[in-house]
Design an enzyme around this catalytic site. Structure first.
Site, PDB file in Angstrom:
ATOM      1  N   ASP A   1      29.941  15.551  42.141  1.00 27.97           N
ATOM      2  CA  ASP A   1      29.198  14.377  42.587  1.00 27.97           C
ATOM      3  C   ASP A   1      29.228  13.280  41.527  1.00 27.97           C
ATOM      4  O   ASP A   1      29.281  12.090  41.842  1.00 27.97           O
ATOM      5  CB  ASP A   1      27.753  14.798  42.885  1.00 27.97           C
ATOM      6  CG  ASP A   1      27.010  13.829  43.781  1.00 27.97           C
ATOM      7  OD1 ASP A   1      27.642  12.883  44.267  1.00 27.97           O
ATOM      8  OD2 ASP A   1      25.796  14.015  43.985  1.00 27.97           O
TER       9      ASP A   1
ATOM     10  N   CYS B   1      26.314   7.277  45.110  1.00 32.08           N
ATOM     11  CA  CYS B   1      26.755   7.626  46.461  1.00 32.08           C
ATOM     12  C   CYS B   1      27.591   6.481  46.991  1.00 32.08           C
ATOM     13  O   CYS B   1      27.123   5.352  47.075  1.00 32.08           O
ATOM     14  CB  CYS B   1      25.558   7.863  47.364  1.00 32.08           C
ATOM     15  SG  CYS B   1      26.057   8.120  49.074  1.00 32.08           S
TER      16      CYS B   1
END
Length: 299
Positions: free
Chosen positions: A16, A240
């Protein structure tokens, strides 16, 4: 509720944290990062994502990363596998554990994985069946549990519904993600309360982003409720791609400092972890977003 005695950190920096880096990060760097994290005491490291390189070019070397790991005893190396094709590739590489990700928001699901929430859950069914047959555990992620970039507020009942579906499908653990970091402590408690009616607290994790500077406060709030699994990213790497301006995950160093102060065991050496955060940010030319990491480096 009392605080848990110990907390398991799920380190997402290698996946991530790096997946949106515009410049390619070498496989060697990724492998060294994962090795350093293991050396610092992390026991659960999300190492790669088996998605199409067309969508996430940074993760194109997922096979090389998983097969190149210097595996440490007692460390779980997991990978994200959104579909059957990704799962098959991950199984060929000998991955320990896989993860699937849904969303509590219809709009986010459409923009992120081009299907409705219920369609996304249907897609996961064969992935879970196949993983089970291969004796590989599956972790589930739910995005947008405390807010959505397109819909704003998300009802706790909706989060509970998606989390329950993943759990009943066979995910051993469901990680609750504040993808855009808009949550606040009371909201986090209310959301968790709704989810914990259907899923035991021991099978839940918190994945909170720090966009509005609330991640540690939110983690404190859910630790009070008994959460004992926290997802974090070394040096606060990542964000994100589908949530504009969403600064990254909460920094692992900051979480460990908080846990140490509460007398909660994590098994992680903070100075080793901070040194790893300094090293990776210097290597990829990124600012270190861990306040604790920066303070330790300045000593």
């Amino acid at each position: 509720m009392a605080f848990p005695q110990s907390v398991r950190l799920v380190e997402v920096g290698a996946r991530d944290g790096l997946q949106n880096e515009p410049e390619p990060v070498s496989t060697e760097t990724k492998l060294e990062l994962i090795d350093r994290l293991g050396a610092a005491g992390l026991r659960h490291i999300e190492a790669a994502s088996f998605v199409s390189p067309k969508w996430v070019p940074q993760m194109a070397d997922h096979r090389e990363v998983i097969t190149g790991l210097k595996r440490r005893d007692g460390v779980v190396y997991s990978a994200l596998t959104p579909n059957l094709k990704g799962l098959e590739a991950a199984l060929q590489c000998g991955v320990d554990e896989v993860a699937v990700f849904g969303a509590a928001s219809e709009s986010f699901s459409q923009k992120n994985i081009n299907c409705s929430v219920s369609e996304s859950l249907e897609r996961f069914a064969p992935v879970l069946d196949r993983a089970k047959a291969a004796n590989v555990r599956v972790r589930g992620y739910v995005s947008c549990v405390l807010g959505c970039p397109y819909e704003g507020e998300i009802a706790p009942a909706k989060v509970a519904e998606v989390a329950k579906a993943l759990y009943e499908m066979g995910c051993y653990e469901v990680s609750l993600g504040d993808t855009i970091g808009t949550g606040t402590p009371l909201k986090a408690k209310r959301m968790l309360e709704a989810v914990a009616r259907d899923i035991p607290m021991a099978n839940l994790g918190a994945h909170f982003h720090d966009t509005y500077g609330q991640a540690l406060a939110n983690l404190y709030a859910v630790l009070e409720e008994g959460i004992a699994v926290i997802d974090s990213s070394v040096a606060g790497l990542g964000g994100c791609p589908y949530a504009k301006g969403a600064s990254g995950n909460v920094a692992s160093e900051d979480v460990i400092y908080l846990l140490n102060g509460l007398g909660i065991d994590s098994g992680i050496d903070l100075s080793d972890l901070a040194a790893t955060g300094t090293w990776i940010t210097q290597t990829i030319g990124r600012p270190n977003r861990s306040k604790v990491g920066v303070a330790i480096a300045a000593q």
